[in-house]
Design a protein around this motif. Structure first.
Motif, PDB file in Angstrom:
ATOM      1  N   LEU A 187      54.030   4.022  59.452  1.00  0.00           N
ATOM      2  CA  LEU A 187      54.331   3.127  60.567  1.00  0.00           C
ATOM      3  C   LEU A 187      53.508   3.425  61.813  1.00  0.00           C
ATOM      4  O   LEU A 187      53.081   2.506  62.513  1.00  0.00           O
ATOM      5  CB  LEU A 187      55.827   3.194  60.886  1.00  0.00           C
ATOM      6  CG  LEU A 187      56.727   2.669  59.760  1.00  0.00           C
ATOM      7  CD1 LEU A 187      58.184   2.939  60.073  1.00  0.00           C
ATOM      8  CD2 LEU A 187      56.490   1.175  59.537  1.00  0.00           C
ATOM      9  N   LYS A 188      53.326   4.700  62.135  1.00  0.00           N
ATOM     10  CA  LYS A 188      52.492   5.113  63.274  1.00  0.00           C
ATOM     11  C   LYS A 188      52.810   4.297  64.529  1.00  0.00           C
ATOM     12  O   LYS A 188      51.986   3.523  65.013  1.00  0.00           O
ATOM     13  CB  LYS A 188      51.012   4.987  62.913  1.00  0.00           C
ATOM     14  CG  LYS A 188      50.607   5.796  61.689  1.00  0.00           C
ATOM     15  CD  LYS A 188      49.159   5.575  61.301  1.00  0.00           C
ATOM     16  CE  LYS A 188      48.810   6.351  60.037  1.00  0.00           C
ATOM     17  NZ  LYS A 188      47.410   6.113  59.590  1.00  0.00           N
ATOM     18  N   PRO A 189      54.025   4.453  65.069  1.00  0.00           N
ATOM     19  CA  PRO A 189      54.452   3.600  66.180  1.00  0.00           C
ATOM     20  C   PRO A 189      53.511   3.666  67.380  1.00  0.00           C
ATOM     21  O   PRO A 189      53.044   4.730  67.772  1.00  0.00           O
ATOM     22  CB  PRO A 189      55.836   4.157  66.540  1.00  0.00           C
ATOM     23  CG  PRO A 189      56.302   4.859  65.309  1.00  0.00           C
ATOM     24  CD  PRO A 189      55.074   5.405  64.668  1.00  0.00           C
ATOM     25  N   ARG A 190      53.260   2.499  67.935  1.00  0.00           N
ATOM     26  CA  ARG A 190      52.438   2.406  69.143  1.00  0.00           C
ATOM     27  C   ARG A 190      53.326   2.500  70.376  1.00  0.00           C
ATOM     28  O   ARG A 190      54.545   2.358  70.300  1.00  0.00           O
ATOM     29  CB  ARG A 190      51.668   1.084  69.150  1.00  0.00           C
ATOM     30  CG  ARG A 190      50.728   0.905  67.980  1.00  0.00           C
ATOM     31  CD  ARG A 190      49.952  -0.397  68.106  1.00  0.00           C
ATOM     32  NE  ARG A 190      50.822  -1.564  68.168  1.00  0.00           N
ATOM     33  CZ  ARG A 190      51.305  -2.191  67.092  1.00  0.00           C
ATOM     34  NH1 ARG A 190      51.026  -1.747  65.880  1.00  0.00           N
ATOM     35  NH2 ARG A 190      52.086  -3.249  67.232  1.00  0.00           N
ATOM     36  N   ALA A 191      52.689   2.718  71.525  1.00  0.00           N
ATOM     37  CA  ALA A 191      53.435   2.787  72.783  1.00  0.00           C
ATOM     38  C   ALA A 191      54.214   1.493  72.995  1.00  0.00           C
ATOM     39  O   ALA A 191      53.675   0.394  72.861  1.00  0.00           O
ATOM     40  CB  ALA A 191      52.470   3.011  73.948  1.00  0.00           C
ATOM     41  N   GLY A 192      55.499   1.651  73.278  1.00  0.00           N
ATOM     42  CA  GLY A 192      56.345   0.500  73.571  1.00  0.00           C
ATOM     43  C   GLY A 192      56.955  -0.184  72.376  1.00  0.00           C
ATOM     44  O   GLY A 192      57.693  -1.161  72.538  1.00  0.00           O
ATOM     45  N   SER A 193      56.673   0.285  71.176  1.00  0.00           N
ATOM     46  CA  SER A 193      57.163  -0.413  69.986  1.00  0.00           C
ATOM     47  C   SER A 193      58.625  -0.098  69.709  1.00  0.00           C
ATOM     48  O   SER A 193      59.198   0.848  70.251  1.00  0.00           O
ATOM     49  CB  SER A 193      56.300  -0.064  68.771  1.00  0.00           C
ATOM     50  OG  SER A 193      56.379   1.312  68.479  1.00  0.00           O
ATOM     51  N   THR A 194      59.209  -0.929  68.839  1.00  0.00           N
ATOM     52  CA  THR A 194      60.606  -0.782  68.429  1.00  0.00           C
ATOM     53  C   THR A 194      60.653  -0.394  66.956  1.00  0.00           C
ATOM     54  O   THR A 194      60.046  -1.054  66.117  1.00  0.00           O
ATOM     55  CB  THR A 194      61.380  -2.094  68.630  1.00  0.00           C
ATOM     56  OG1 THR A 194      61.424  -2.405  70.021  1.00  0.00           O
ATOM     57  CG2 THR A 194      62.807  -1.969  68.102  1.00  0.00           C
ATOM     58  N   LEU A 195      61.390   0.660  66.653  1.00  0.00           N
ATOM     59  CA  LEU A 195      61.527   1.152  65.283  1.00  0.00           C
ATOM     60  C   LEU A 195      63.000   1.208  64.913  1.00  0.00           C
ATOM     61  O   LEU A 195      63.823   1.716  65.690  1.00  0.00           O
ATOM     62  CB  LEU A 195      60.885   2.530  65.152  1.00  0.00           C
ATOM     63  CG  LEU A 195      60.839   3.158  63.755  1.00  0.00           C
ATOM     64  CD1 LEU A 195      59.553   3.973  63.579  1.00  0.00           C
ATOM     65  CD2 LEU A 195      62.038   4.059  63.493  1.00  0.00           C
TER      66      LEU A 195
END
Length: 371
Positions: A187-195
């Motif tokens: 997934l490698k979440p980016r800044a501001g993302s929702t998981l």
């Protein structure tokens, strides 16, 4: 030349749905590419219970266990990177030579199933464990760590910092690296993302802890047990959803402002929950499927709903390269940045059946057997 055998004590599953039975067994001496490990601790995983129930064609009677941690006592020929006295965490094995192994994805080894889950023998067909001269199913994930000693495949061995208690890091071999890898490797979440994490068991809570070490802005944990949701908040979840009190789709729409989730980790193995996770994705969002229902299970999806760039990705063991990931996780445990101890309940090895019952009943998140 006949290799010296090692007598030890193991928990044997005699047949599908039978309890674990402690008995004396003999281990074959470590052959080429193997080591003899004295176990200090081993985690109990839902995969162990699934095989013990007869849900997979693993040869029984047999010895399971695949989240071991211990100390190397002896090594076989061609083993040079671990030595007697080294502390090791045990994980899955792989061939090392196929395309996926060479490219750093050993969890997708061409021979993963027979080497780890259903073969019960070494790659050459020989047995690592016997009882009264009769071979037992073994070599489970290259280890069969439900025993005081194990003959372990070299590619299952990961040398770790001896200052970190082995009981605290045994679960890294499977469940924890699966949840962490879903977040970090896929997934490698980016800044501001929702998981969103569906299911707050050991894998789901590991995903929550991993997400808390990323720039994700919202980490939403979903479960049916209030105490697990409270723990998820303590481990880094910014929001929680009690699936017994709210409609999951409505709750996620509200929490994401109607935009949907950038990333979803599905750990429950429930296809209805999987479908809800897919429906909750934002455009270009990704759902990682970790939970494993019975073989042959299918799920219906809205094809047009996938066209806005949504992805559904299956995952095995976090798509981890264990020699890199596990030592990094051990360091995080040592520094207190991965509070794995919050998931662990310890049981004496002799109480393995009680640990299995408590796990099935939801009384404990991650049982760890100690020797």
């Amino acid at each position: 030349m006949t290799r010296r055998t090692t007598p030890t004590r193991a928990a044997v599953v005699e047949s599908g749905r039978a309890p674990f039975t402690l008995c004396d067994v003999e281990l074959d001496g470590p052959g080429p590419g193997e080591a003899l490990v004295r176990m200090a601790a081993t985690g109990l995983c839902h995969t162990d219970l699934g095989v013990a129930s007869g849900g997979l064609p693993f040869p029984l009677p047999g010895v399971l266990g695949h989240e071991g941690a211990g100390v190397v006592e002896a090594v076989g020929p061609d083993v040079t990177d671990v030595a007697p006295g080294d502390h090791v965490v045990l994980s899955f094995t792989s061939c090392g030579g196929c395309r996926n192994c060479r490219e750093g994805h050993p969890a997708y080894c061409a021979t993963w199933l027979p080497l780890n889950l259903i073969g019960g023998r070494r790659a050459d067909g020989t047995s690592t464990i016997s009882r009264d001269g009769t071979p037992l199913g073994g070599h489970f994930f290259g280890q069969s760590s439900f025993a005081a000693h194990a003959v372990v495949d070299r590619r299952s061995l990961v040398k770790v910092d001896p200052e970190v208690p082995l009981t605290s890091i045994a679960p890294l071999g499977c469940g924890v690296q699966t949840g962490v890898g879903a977040v970090w490797n896929v997934l490698k979440p980016r800044a501001g993302s929702t998981l969103v994490v569906l299911g707050a068991g050991a894998v789901g809570l590991s995903a929550v802890m991993a997400a808390a070490l990323t720039p994700a802005a919202r980490i939403i944990a979903v479960d049916r047990f209030a105490e697990r949701l409270a723990l998820a908040e303590e481990l880094g979840a910014t929001h929680t959803v009690d699936a017994t009190q709210a409609d999951l789709g409505d709750a996620l729409a509200l929490l994401t402002g109607g935009q949907g989730a950038d990333a979803v980790v599905e750990t429950t193995g429930n296809v209805a929950v999987l479908r809800q996770g897919a429906d909750a994705l934002a455009a270009r969002g990704t759902l990682v499927v970790v939970g494993a229902p019975p073989f042959g299970t299918e799920v219906a999806l809205d094809v047009n709903g996938l066209l806005p760039g949504k992805r559904i990705v299956g995952l095995t063991l976090g798509d981890s390269e264990t020699q890199t990931l596990i030592p990094a996780l051990v360091q995080l445990v040592k520094e207190g940045r991965l509070p794995l101890h919050r998931l662990i309940s310890t049981y004496p090895f002799a109480d393995i059946d009680r640990a299995a019952r408590d796990m099935s009943a939801g009384k404990t998140i991650k049982p760890v057997l100690t020797f």
